[in-house]
Design an enzyme around this catalytic site. Structure first.
Site, PDB file in Angstrom:
ATOM      1  CB  SER A  48      -1.137   0.054   1.433  1.00 17.13           C
ATOM      2  OG  SER A  48      -0.094   0.059   2.414  1.00 17.13           O
ATOM      3  CG  ASP A 336      -3.562   5.709   7.285  1.00 22.31           C
ATOM      4  OD1 ASP A 336      -2.606   5.290   7.168  1.00 22.31           O
ATOM      5  OD2 ASP A 336      -3.980   4.879   6.400  1.00 22.31           O
ATOM      6  CG  HIS A 339      -0.855   3.763   4.561  1.00 28.74           C
ATOM      7  ND1 HIS A 339      -1.620   3.672   4.861  1.00 28.74           N
ATOM      8  CD2 HIS A 339      -0.266   2.905   3.968  1.00 28.74           C
ATOM      9  CE1 HIS A 339      -2.115   2.370   4.709  1.00 28.74           C
ATOM     10  NE2 HIS A 339      -1.103   2.099   3.773  1.00 28.74           N
TER      11      HIS A 339
END
Length: 364
Positions: A48, A336, A339
């Site tokens: 991600s 978040d 990340h």
């Protein structure tokens, strides 16, 4: 319940990038290519931290194609990038090739995008085959399969000779390991009961070796491999492993450092065994840790919480349209609980290139 969500979220933190020379003006990193360095395309694999939307049409908790993700992206569009804006994949591409690096599985992918490079990364993936299974995401084998399909498509567009030229001269980036450590080894699996740190890092390296050798066999020569970040210090892992005061998870970071040491040795060995290969270890552990421990040096105020929600647990499906976000994202290292923000990504990436980019581009 919080633990379950954290361990099924997309993943990774840290980041990556690859193209060199960085100057700091006030607290903004300016990233530039070294003189006379060019490459026809960029290909990105991983999780991600570099996914630009390959999971958007997949049934998985590892998606980010909804608000508030993309809150500071052009048009405030949630594209599947796990941040408030761009991710390192884009930052690399915009240096020389194009503004954004599209996801290979984007249904609107254009022919020109295939010629100049795409992103195969998938949020939630890892070296350990169990990692993508838990996250219901694309494995590294799947990502190699996408590359093979891409090669056939590219041959149909530019021919075999030009395709071979693109494959051998392009830049390949790999960003993995965060999900292996946070979601699997320290997650709701039996991995940590079957493996100690030494044997689990050996398992990760076994699959890393297999992936790199297959990538080389398909034509890749210039490959930048990001090490593991200080994953124990990201907000979500502070929450689940840092105790009452949310300290950094020591076990997470010890495992990351051991993996990085072994990865460095592995890449040196592969370079000796594979003619014309340039596989370079890219250290994101120390630049990110410095940003977390000394956020004020780059104008940040908060590094132990993310901008989304309470900032201590929200990521993936629990960082959603109902979540409140911080007043000023520029104060935060993390978007978040897992990340970084776009600004943090840029600074980390710039520092990585300043430290390690010369070796990738052949400047000793």
């Amino acid at each position: 319940m919080h633990s379950l969500f954290v361990n099924s979220h997309p993943c990774s933190i840290l980041l990556f990038k690859l193209i060199l020379l960085v100057l700091f003006y006030n607290t903004t990193a300016v990233i530039k290519l070294p003189p006379n360095e060019t490459y026809p395309a960029i290909f990105v694999f991983g999780d991600s931290t570099v996914d630009t939307g390959n999971n958007n049409n997949r049934i998985t908790p590892s998606r980010a194609n909804y608000s508030p993700y993309g809150n500071d992206f052009k048009g405030k569009v949630a594209t599947g990038r796990f941040s408030n804006g761009k991710v390192p994949s884009d930052m690399i591409a915009e240096l020389e090739i194009k503004e954004l690096l599209p996801a290979y599985l984007d249904p609107n992918l254009q022919t020109q995008d295939l010629i100049t490079g795409v992103c195969f990364a998938s949020g939630g993936s890892g070296y350990d085959p169990l990692t993508p299974k838990i996250a219901l995401t694309w494995s590294m084998s799947d990502q190699l399969g996408m590359l093979k399909e891409y090669i056939v498509r590219l041959q149909g567009i530019v021919g075999v000779n030009r395709t071979n030229f693109i494959l051998t001269r392009s830049l390949y980036l790999i960003s993995l390991s965060s999900c292996d450590i946070a979601n699997v080894y320290f997650g709701p699996t039996s991995r940590r009961y079957k493996y100690d740190f030494a044997s689990y890092t050996d398992l990760m390296l076994k699959y890393a070796t297999k992936f790199l050798k297959e990538l080389y066999s398909l034509g890749a020569r210039r490959i930048g491999v990001f090490g593991a970040p200080p994953i124990g210090c990201v907000p979500s892992q502070r929450t689940v492993a840092g105790g009452l005061h949310r300290q950094c998870g020591e076990g997470h970071n010890q495992l990351a450092m051991l993996f990085n040491a072994k990865l460095t040795t592995l890449l040196d060995s592969l370079n000796k065994d594979m003619p014309n290969s340039r596989m370079v270890y890219l250290d994101i552990y120390n630049p990110l840790l410095d940003l977390i421990e000394h956020p004020e040096k780059n104008g940040f105020k908060i590094a132990e919480k993310g901008c989304c929600g309470t900032g201590i647990i929200e990521v993936g499906p629990i960082c959603n349209p109902l979540s409140a976000i911080c007043t000023d994202v520029n104060d935060y290292v993390f978007w978040d609980s897992f990340h970084p923000t776009e600004r943090a990504y840029k600074i980390i990436t710039s520092q990585v290139l300043k430290n390690d980019g010369n070796r990738l581009f052949g400047h000793q």
